[in-house]
Every structure is written in structure tokens, then in C-alpha cells.
Write an enzyme that holds these catalytic residues in place. Structure first.
Site, PDB file in Angstrom:
ATOM      1  N   GLY A 104      -7.328  -8.596   1.476  1.00  0.00           N
ATOM      2  CA  GLY A 104      -6.066  -8.546   2.218  1.00  0.00           C
ATOM      3  C   GLY A 104      -5.403  -9.910   2.301  1.00  0.00           C
ATOM      4  CE  LYS A 107     -15.662 -12.235   9.846  1.00  0.00           C
ATOM      5  NZ  LYS A 107     -14.642 -11.213  10.074  1.00  0.00           N
ATOM      6  NE  ARG A 127      -4.288  -1.574   1.949  1.00  0.00           N
ATOM      7  CZ  ARG A 127      -5.144  -1.878   2.902  1.00  0.00           C
ATOM      8  NH1 ARG A 127      -4.874  -1.562   4.165  1.00  0.00           N
ATOM      9  NH2 ARG A 127      -6.264  -2.498   2.622  1.00  0.00           N
ATOM     10  N   GLY A 187     -12.254  -4.832   2.402  1.00  0.00           N
ATOM     11  CA  GLY A 187     -13.677  -4.514   2.520  1.00  0.00           C
ATOM     12  C   GLY A 187     -14.135  -3.513   1.473  1.00  0.00           C
TER      13      GLY A 187
HETATM   14  P1  ADP Z   1      -9.754 -11.812   2.046  1.00  0.00           P
HETATM   15  O1  ADP Z   1      -9.106 -11.058   3.178  1.00  0.00           O
HETATM   16  O2  ADP Z   1      -8.812 -12.076   0.940  1.00  0.00           O
HETATM   17  O3  ADP Z   1     -11.046 -11.190   1.589  1.00  0.00           O
HETATM   18  P2  ADP Z   1     -11.064 -13.631   3.841  1.00  0.00           P
HETATM   19  O4  ADP Z   1     -10.795 -12.671   4.941  1.00  0.00           O
HETATM   20  O5  ADP Z   1     -12.455 -13.835   3.427  1.00  0.00           O
HETATM   21  O6  ADP Z   1     -10.148 -13.278   2.583  1.00  0.00           O
HETATM   22  O7  ADP Z   1     -10.525 -15.079   4.267  1.00  0.00           O
HETATM   23  C1  ADP Z   1      -9.178 -15.343   4.546  1.00  0.00           C
HETATM   24  C2  ADP Z   1      -9.038 -16.358   5.626  1.00  0.00           C
HETATM   25  O8  ADP Z   1      -9.844 -17.494   5.357  1.00  0.00           O
HETATM   26  C3  ADP Z   1      -7.625 -16.865   5.769  1.00  0.00           C
HETATM   27  O9  ADP Z   1      -7.142 -16.508   7.035  1.00  0.00           O
HETATM   28  C4  ADP Z   1      -7.763 -18.379   5.613  1.00  0.00           C
HETATM   29  O10 ADP Z   1      -6.951 -19.104   6.500  1.00  0.00           O
HETATM   30  C5  ADP Z   1      -9.200 -18.605   5.938  1.00  0.00           C
HETATM   31  N1  ADP Z   1      -9.727 -19.868   5.395  1.00  0.00           N
HETATM   32  C6  ADP Z   1      -9.936 -20.169   4.098  1.00  0.00           C
HETATM   33  N2  ADP Z   1     -10.389 -21.434   3.996  1.00  0.00           N
HETATM   34  C7  ADP Z   1     -10.461 -21.935   5.236  1.00  0.00           C
HETATM   35  C8  ADP Z   1     -10.862 -23.187   5.789  1.00  0.00           C
HETATM   36  N3  ADP Z   1     -11.268 -24.183   5.006  1.00  0.00           N
HETATM   37  N4  ADP Z   1     -10.852 -23.324   7.128  1.00  0.00           N
HETATM   38  C9  ADP Z   1     -10.422 -22.316   7.916  1.00  0.00           C
HETATM   39  N5  ADP Z   1     -10.017 -21.110   7.456  1.00  0.00           N
HETATM   40  C10 ADP Z   1     -10.041 -20.929   6.143  1.00  0.00           C
HETATM   41  C1  3PG Z   2      -8.380  -1.968   5.302  1.00  0.00           C
HETATM   42  O1  3PG Z   2      -7.345  -2.476   5.745  1.00  0.00           O
HETATM   43  O2  3PG Z   2      -9.272  -2.647   4.761  1.00  0.00           O
HETATM   44  C2  3PG Z   2      -8.509  -0.478   5.359  1.00  0.00           C
HETATM   45  O3  3PG Z   2      -7.304   0.120   5.762  1.00  0.00           O
HETATM   46  C3  3PG Z   2      -9.651  -0.051   6.241  1.00  0.00           C
HETATM   47  O4  3PG Z   2      -9.408  -0.415   7.579  1.00  0.00           O
HETATM   48  P1  3PG Z   2     -10.615  -0.523   8.597  1.00  0.00           P
HETATM   49  O5  3PG Z   2     -11.417  -1.744   8.201  1.00  0.00           O
HETATM   50  O6  3PG Z   2      -9.976  -0.659   9.971  1.00  0.00           O
HETATM   51  O7  3PG Z   2     -11.455   0.713   8.490  1.00  0.00           O
END
Ligand code: ADP
Ligand code: 3PG
Ligand code: MG
Length: 401
Positions: free
Chosen positions: A357, A204, A40, A381
Site C-alpha cells: 500500500g 515491518k 482499487r 498484506g
Molecule cells: P508497504 O505498505 O508498501 O508494504 P510498509 O508498510 O512496510 O510498506 O512501510 C511503509 C512505511 O515505512 C512508510 O510509512 C514509511 O514512512 C516508513 N519508513 C520507511 N523507512 C523509514 C525510516 N527510515 N524511518 C521511519 N519510517 C520509515
Molecule cells: C488491505 O488494504 O490490505 C485489504 O483491503 C485488507 O484489509 P484488512 O487488512 O483490514 O483486512
């Protein structure tokens, strides 16, 4: 609403002697007082460099993480060192203000010289930042003549620095990174070149529903892996054992499966274990035993997903969400294979986009570079909200010049 103004819409001389407040998103990983991941920061360099070279005084504001008040574990000082390291090759001076508000900071701003860069301490050390507090906005606005937003990844927040402060400026501009995000993500949201494949994983479903609602009808194929897939498999009547499920979203998932049954491709096999700490795993086909949890897609699924990605044709592929618990080596195969398949698709001429992320982290762990992707979004997000067509206060405010 008017049009967004971009940096190059103004003549070079417009920037000379101007004090410019640039909202950046330097919410990066810091370990042992060092920036361990600087994607970033690098993404904001074109804007900073452009303004500095044209004789502007560049005041940078950002948050880091979610501190409750002034907590120096979340100081931006390590970021200022990293920034200095990057900008030193352009002969640009970087200063750090230990506070983002107050008279000392104002004095530092007032004594800036043309071309200088000043990074303010974490804006979230003040709770007023997230409250979009009028006085706090006014204080930030008092530093500068022009407002630039180059923080796409935090533009879904209606905070002082992303929204309220902008109202105090007659001139509000989108930085280079924001412009690039808008260009690629608008195309993806409105008119992705077909064939269009969506690759969805991660945890999620709740956060992804909006984007999926918008993109599913446009997609030709949807590959679903990672923890998100178990809710889909459960809705189809498979046993998923102890795998992560989002019960509340079963109705939505059931409907999505009905409406798009011809497009959605779910895992055919799984790597399962009793817990994430267990090194003993087994591979099962469609049904997961009662005491087991799915942590990765199996080899058959890897083959199927890779085949689909390789045979997409010269269209678009968007990937969000790891295919498994990739943080652990034994459960990282699915994610790594998808990352490499994405890179190969890019080299073949497919427009590939990656957002999220953890997905970005997964891409790096897989040895795939940002250069092997058409567009890597800086947003997590924010990207999903944008793709869902949700309100983006930090972008909308730029339109009402
Ligand atoms: P992003 O940040 O790319 O949008 P998410 O936050 O939705 O992705 O999901 C990322 C997380 O999902 C990772 O920490 C990964 O370990 C977890 N994950 C993916 N598949 C599984 C699984 N089958 N069981 C547990 N955790 C999982
Ligand atoms: C992110 O990492 O997605 C942005 O920096 C926003 O952070 P925040 O979800 O804490 O507002
Ligand atoms: Mg995540």
C-alpha cells in the site's frame, strides 16, 4: 482441489439474467467524503463492466477500513459516487444499498434489472463479516446465483464475503483482476525470470519474513533500504543510533545475512535526524550517531541502488517498501530515485513488479505511473502472504468447485 474457473471460461449467455455477487476490495482512501485514491476501484472495472454488458445483475460487496460496527465515517457511499462517475461512460447504472443486509436490501436486489450494478454498504458494519458467521454468509448468498471473487488484496482473510459465502454457490469464479494478480505473482513466486533483484524497504520485517524466506534463495541481488535496513545493519555490528529496530527478528536477519551474504546489499550512507519532525538532517556514512535516527538512504546508496537496478539485465525486479520516511519531502529522495529507476528498468524491458500500500503511494508521489510498471499489485498484506506461499482462503475456496 480443482482448477480455478475464470470469467471467460463461461459463454456470454451464461451471464444473462444472472444475479452475481462480486467481492471487490474497495478499501480505498476517503477524505472529506470523497475518494482520494481510486486504484482499487479502477482495477475492478473490467469485471464489473464485462458482467454488466452480458446482462448480469452485479451485486458488489466490499469492506472499507476496520470500523467497529456501523460507523458512517467508513461508509461506502463516496465509493458508489466514484463508481458511478467511472461507469457512467459505459452507460451502466449504479445503485447504492445503505445496508449490506436486511429486507430493504433484499428488495433492492430483487428489483434489479439486467446490466445494473448495486453496491452494498460496508460489510464490516456487521461484526459477523470478519467472524465468517454462517447466518451472515447465508444472507449474502441469498442475493445471488453466482459468486465472483475479484478482491485479491483481501483474499488472505477468511471472512464471510471472501470465504464462507462462496460455499453456498455451485459456481465460483475468479474475476479479471484476481486472475491477473495470480498470473504475475505466481510467476514471481515460482519462477521469476533471472537476473532477479529484490528491493525491500518499509518498516515491518515481521510482515515480510515469509515472502523473503521464499524469494531470497531465488534472487540474484537483494537491496535493502528503509527502516528495515537498520535491523540488518545492527546484526552486522554497525551502530544504528535511535533508528527503528525489530529486536525480535535479529536472529532471523543474522541467519539471512549468513546464508545470502553475497546477494544482500545494505545502505552505505544515511540521512539522519533527531526526530521525524526535524528539518535539520545530516548525512552520515556507515555509523549512525547515538542520538540520531535514520530516515532515508544517502546519496551514495541512491547511486549504488540505482546502478544495481539499471544493471539488472532483462530479468525481474520486485519492489516492496519505501526507502525512507518518504511522507516528508526531505526524506523522500531515496524512495523517489528507486521509483524512477524502476520505471526506467521497465522501459528497458525488465519485468517490474510493485507491491504494498505505501509503496504504491510512494510510486505515485514520485510521479511514476502504473503504466510504467509491468504489474502493480493491489495487495498489501495479501501480496506478501501469497509470495510466502501461505494459505489464501479467498483463492483456495475457488479451487474447490
Ligand atoms: P508497504 O505498505 O508498501 O508494504 P510498509 O508498510 O512496510 O510498506 O512501510 C511503509 C512505511 O515505512 C512508510 O510509512 C514509511 O514512512 C516508513 N519508513 C520507511 N523507512 C523509514 C525510516 N527510515 N524511518 C521511519 N519510517 C520509515
Ligand atoms: C488491505 O488494504 O490490505 C485489504 O483491503 C485488507 O484489509 P484488512 O487488512 O483490514 O483486512
Ligand atoms: Mg504499509
Amino acid at each position: 482441489m480443482g482448477q480455478i474457473k475464470f470469467i471467460t471460461d463461461f459463454e456470454d449467455k451464461f451471464y444473462l439474467n444472472k444475479k452475481i455477487f462480486v467481492r471487490v476490495d474497495f478499501n480505498v482512501k476517503v477524505q472529506d467524503n470523497r475518494v482520494s485514491e481510486d486504484f482499487r476501484i479502477r482495477s475492478a472495472i473490467p469485471t464489473i463492466e464485462y458482467l454488466s454488458k452480458r446482462g448480469a445483475r452485479v451485486i458488489l460487496g466490499s469492506h472499507l477500513d476496520r470500523p467497529k460496527g456501523r460507523d458512517y465515517r467508513y461508509s461506502l457511499r463516496p465509493v458508489s459516487l466514484k463508481l458511478e462517475e467511472i461507469l457512467s461512460s459505459f452507460n451502466t447504472k449504479v445503485k447504492f444499498a445503505e445496508d449490506c443486509a436486511g429486507t430493504d436490501t433484499k428488495r433492492m436486489v430483487d428489483s434489479m434489472e439486467n446490466g445494473e450494478v448495486l453496491l452494498l454498504e460496508n460489510l464490516r458494519f456487521y461484526p459477523e463479516e470478519e467472524k465468517n458467521d454462517l447466518q451472515f454468509c447465508q444472507a449474502l448468498a441469498s442475493y445471488a446465483d453466482v459468486y465472483v471473487n475479484d478482491a485479491f488484496s483481501t483474499s488472505h482473510r477468511k471472512h464471510s464475503s471472501t470465504y464462507g459465502v462462496a460455499k453456498f454457490f455451485d459456481t465460483r469464479i475468479a474475476g479479471f483482476n484476481l486472475a491477473q494478480e495470480l498470473q504475475y505473482l505466481s510467476l514471481l513466486r515460482e519462477k521469476p525470470a533471472n537476473p532477479f533483484t529484490l528491493v525491500i524497504g518499509g518498516v515491518k520485517i515481521k510482515d515480510k519474513i515469509g515472502a523473503l524466506d521464499h524469494l531470497l534463495p531465488k534472487a540474484d541481488k537483494v537491496l535493502i533500504g528503509g527502516a528495515a535496513s537498520y535491523t540488518f545493519l545492527k546484526a552486522k555490528g554497525h551502530s544504528v543510533g535511535q533508528s527503528i529496530i525489530e529486536e525480535d527478528y535479529l536472529p532471523w536477519v543474522t541467519k539471512a545475512l549468513q546464508d545470502h551474504s553475497d546477494k544482500i546489499i545494505l545502505p552505505l550512507d544515511h540521512k539522519v535526524a533527531t526526530s521525524e519532525n526535524s528539518d535539520h538532517y545530516q548525512v552520515v556514512q556507515s555509523e549512525i550517531p547515538k542520538d540520531m535516527r535514520g530516515f532515508d538512504i544517502g546519496d551514495k546508496t541512491i547511486q549504488k541502488f540505482s546502478y544495481e537496478i539499471h544493471n539488472n539485465g532483462l530479468g525481474t525486479i520486485f519492489w516492496n517498501g519505501p526507502m525512507g520516511y518518504f511522507e516528508k519531502e526531505v526524506f523522500s529522495n531515496g524512495t523517489k530515485s528507486v521509483a524512477v529507476s524502476m520505471a526506467l528498468a521497465f522501459w528497458r524491458g525488465v519485468k517490474t513488479l510493485i507491491g504494498g500500500g505505501d509503496t504504491l503511494e510512494a510510486m505515485k508521489v514520485s510521479g511514476v505511473s502504473e503504466k510504467e510498471v509491468t504489474h502493480v499489485s493491489t495487495g498489501g498484506g495479501a501480496t506478501l502472504r501469497f509470495l510466502a506461499g501461505d494459505e489464501m482462503p479467498g483463492i483456495d475456496i475457488l479451487k474447490s468447485n
